[in-house]
Design a protein around this motif. Structure first.
Motif, short mmCIF file in Angstrom:
data_model
loop_
_atom_site.label_atom_id
_atom_site.label_comp_id
_atom_site.label_asym_id
_atom_site.label_seq_id
_atom_site.Cartn_x
_atom_site.Cartn_y
_atom_site.Cartn_z
N GLU A 140 1.22 -1.14 -0.09
CA GLU A 140 -0.36 -0.06 -0.22
C GLU A 140 0.76 1.33 -0.22
OE1 GLU A 140 -2.88 2.65 0.32
OE2 GLU A 140 -3.10 0.77 -0.37
N THR A 141 1.76 1.19 0.91
CA THR A 141 2.89 2.06 0.55
C THR A 141 4.40 2.13 0.79
OG1 THR A 141 1.71 3.15 2.80
CG2 THR A 141 3.06 4.28 2.16
N VAL A 142 4.56 3.05 -0.41
CA VAL A 142 6.12 2.41 -0.22
C VAL A 142 6.87 4.28 -0.20
CG1 VAL A 142 7.85 2.01 -2.45
CG2 VAL A 142 5.88 1.09 -2.39
N LEU A 143 8.49 4.31 1.08
CA LEU A 143 8.94 4.74 0.85
C LEU A 143 10.48 4.54 -0.10
CD1 LEU A 143 8.39 5.48 5.07
CD2 LEU A 143 7.66 6.61 2.65
N SER A 144 11.78 5.47 0.43
CA SER A 144 12.52 5.15 -0.37
C SER A 144 13.58 6.28 -0.22
CB SER A 144 12.29 4.93 -2.06
OG SER A 144 13.76 4.71 -2.85
N PRO A 145 14.88 6.65 0.18
CA PRO A 145 15.61 5.04 0.02
C PRO A 145 15.24 3.88 1.55
CG PRO A 145 16.91 6.39 0.70
CD PRO A 145 15.59 6.86 0.47
N ILE A 146 16.21 2.84 1.99
CA ILE A 146 16.37 2.46 3.02
C ILE A 146 17.29 3.33 4.10
CG2 ILE A 146 16.89 0.16 4.67
CD1 ILE A 146 16.27 -1.74 1.21
N ASN A 147 16.72 3.57 4.67
CA ASN A 147 17.36 3.99 5.66
C ASN A 147 16.90 4.93 7.01
OD1 ASN A 147 15.67 6.64 5.23
ND2 ASN A 147 17.74 7.87 4.31
N ALA A 148 17.57 4.77 8.01
CA ALA A 148 17.19 5.33 9.06
C ALA A 148 15.83 6.25 9.56
CB ALA A 148 17.58 5.94 10.55
N GLU A 149 15.87 7.33 8.68
CA GLU A 149 14.97 8.67 8.73
C GLU A 149 13.11 7.98 8.11
OE1 GLU A 149 13.38 11.64 6.28
OE2 GLU A 149 15.29 11.78 6.35
N ASN A 150 13.32 6.76 6.86
CA ASN A 150 12.02 6.38 6.55
C ASN A 150 11.80 5.27 7.27
OD1 ASN A 150 11.80 8.42 4.37
ND2 ASN A 150 13.48 6.96 3.52
N LEU A 151 13.02 4.52 7.83
CA LEU A 151 12.25 3.33 8.45
C LEU A 151 11.84 4.33 10.56
CD1 LEU A 151 15.37 0.88 9.15
CD2 LEU A 151 12.85 0.15 8.49
N ARG A 152 12.55 5.06 10.34
CA ARG A 152 11.31 5.56 11.96
C ARG A 152 9.99 5.61 11.17
NH1 ARG A 152 16.59 7.83 13.03
NH2 ARG A 152 16.54 9.33 11.69
N LYS A 153 9.52 6.97 9.95
CA LYS A 153 9.03 6.68 8.94
C LYS A 153 7.95 6.03 9.14
CE LYS A 153 9.98 10.73 6.14
NZ LYS A 153 10.73 11.13 5.12
N ALA A 154 8.37 4.46 8.64
CA ALA A 154 7.78 3.59 8.96
C ALA A 154 6.92 3.06 10.18
CB ALA A 154 7.44 2.21 7.56
N HIS A 155 7.60 2.62 10.82
CA HIS A 155 7.56 2.46 12.56
C HIS A 155 5.83 3.23 13.05
CE1 HIS A 155 10.50 -0.71 13.53
NE2 HIS A 155 11.27 -0.57 12.14
N ALA A 156 6.43 4.48 12.97
CA ALA A 156 5.33 5.32 13.44
C ALA A 156 4.84 5.18 12.55
CB ALA A 156 5.55 6.39 13.31
N LEU A 157 3.66 4.98 11.40
CA LEU A 157 2.80 4.54 10.72
C LEU A 157 2.49 3.21 11.21
CD1 LEU A 157 1.05 5.23 8.29
CD2 LEU A 157 2.43 4.04 6.87
N ILE A 158 2.99 2.40 11.10
CA ILE A 158 2.78 1.25 11.76
C ILE A 158 2.19 1.01 13.07
CG2 ILE A 158 3.65 -1.56 12.45
CD1 ILE A 158 2.66 -0.86 9.77
N GLU A 159 1.93 2.21 14.10
CA GLU A 159 2.15 2.29 15.66
C GLU A 159 1.11 2.92 15.93
OE1 GLU A 159 5.50 3.83 17.93
OE2 GLU A 159 6.39 1.45 17.95
N THR A 160 1.03 3.53 14.82
CA THR A 160 -0.88 4.28 14.29
C THR A 160 -2.16 3.01 14.47
OG1 THR A 160 -1.35 4.61 12.30
CG2 THR A 160 -0.12 6.25 12.99
N LYS A 161 -1.76 1.43 14.07
CA LYS A 161 -3.18 1.10 14.05
C LYS A 161 -3.78 1.43 13.29
CE LYS A 161 -1.66 -1.03 18.77
NZ LYS A 161 -1.71 -1.70 19.61
#
Length: 336
Positions: A304-325
């Motif tokens: 559903e959602t794609v971020l790029s590249p694989i780095n710390a900033e984007n992993l923080r964004k992805a984790h934050a999104l998952i934590e919204t449930k």
């Protein structure tokens, strides 16, 4: 090699919760593949492992349990793959994860990447596919080839990653799917994936299911949390089965299950790799089966959602999104 790791277990709002680091490239031995990672996805398990605790890692710990990539090298005992093969896998929670340029993964828990999918589309699938597949066909004993066609399954948490692939696997097996969703966009998502009925898990699910003319449900999969345990016990048919992926400290009264001679199953897709069970290779087989189903057009990616590249900033964004449930489908990060 480039990697994203952590040394402290911090809230995702802390800029030090993930760090861009350089680590040695591992070497393939035994039945391991050395995979050049092309894309990763983030799952609730990633956020649960990262949650605040007092441990401090001397060497940055790499998380991530979903990836697609290209085999770079193989160990001497490998027989299923060769360098250059495109693969997808969820890996082993006891080993370094996929948030790195290169990762070691046992060939027995690795599948052939669907040819019709991009690396990002493929990375959305392994962990959730393994979880839903094992829940239905290994734990509940449903026949993937249609012997149980026409039976009903209630998927609680249907809009998430596991539920999104679970709907498709259940429909492919001929089941009537009742999916739960509480928001209009999630309801549309699960219907588009093939759900026959949608009920709101924030309202009285027993009343909603029975309003469909269904008094008892043959199978129930709890893919979010066990707050719905009493509802599941009420709805499951006598001698039916409930499967859950949620570790819980909530009360789970069993009297209703006993009176119905109903069964409860736990699913943990890392169990085979963690304990090196004799049937570990079943994960290789089932990932290949789903890959073939995707290439045949019968199952689609849940990206559903794609971020790029694989780095710390984007992993923080992805984790934050998952934590919204509230995320539907899967969140993928591609490319170093």
């Amino acid at each position: 090699m480039k990697a994203v790791g952590l040394t402290h277990y911090l809230p995702i709002t802390d800029p030090n919760s993930f760090l861009d680091v350089e680590l040695p490239t591992p070497q393939a031995t035994g039945r391991d593949l050395l995979v050049r990672v092309k894309a990763v996805s983030v799952n609730p398990v990633d956020t649960k492992v990262r949650v605040s605790k007092d441990t401090v890692e001397d060497v940055p710990r790499v998380l991530g349990w979903d990836a697609s990539g290209i085999v770079e090298a193989v160990g001497p005992d490998v027989t299923l793959f060769a360098p250059g093969d495109e693969v997808y896998y969820a890996g082993d929670i006891t080993r370094p994860g996929s948030n790195s340029e290169f990762q070691l993964v046992d060939e027995r828990i690795t599948g052939k990447k669907p040819e019709t999918l991009s690396f990002a589309e493929a990375a959305a699938l392994p962990l959730t596919t393994l979880t839903a597949y094992e829940s239905f066909f290994d734990r509940l004993g449903i026949d993937r080839n249609g012997t149980n066609a026409g039976e009903t399954i209630l998927i609680v948490g249907a809009g998430g990653g596991v539920g999104s692939i679970g709907i498709q696997l259940a429909k492919a097996a001929g089941l009537v799917v009742i999916a739960t969703a509480s928001r209009s966009e999630t309801s549309d998502w699960v219907r588009d994936l093939g759900a026959d009925h949608v009920v709101n898990h924030r309202e009285d699910m027993v009343a909603q299911v029975r309003a469909l003319g269904i008094h008892h449900v043959d199978h129930i999969a709890i893919f979010n949390d066990m707050r719905h345990w009493d509802t599941a016990v009420e709805l499951i048919r006598p001698q039916g089965g409930i499967v859950s992926i949620d570790a819980t400290d909530l009360p789970m009264p069993m009297a209703g299950m006993k009176m119905k001679a109903a069964s409860l199953h736990w699913e943990f897709m890392f169990a085979r790799a963690m304990h090196e069970t004799p049937d570990m290779i079943e994960q290789h087989k089932l990932l290949n089966h789903v890959s073939a189903e995707i290439d045949a057009g019968r199952i689609r990616t849940t990206l559903e959602t794609v971020l790029s590249p694989i780095n710390a900033e984007n992993l923080r964004k992805a984790h934050a999104l998952i934590e919204t449930k509230t995320a539907k489908g899967k969140v993928v990060i591609k490319g170093f």
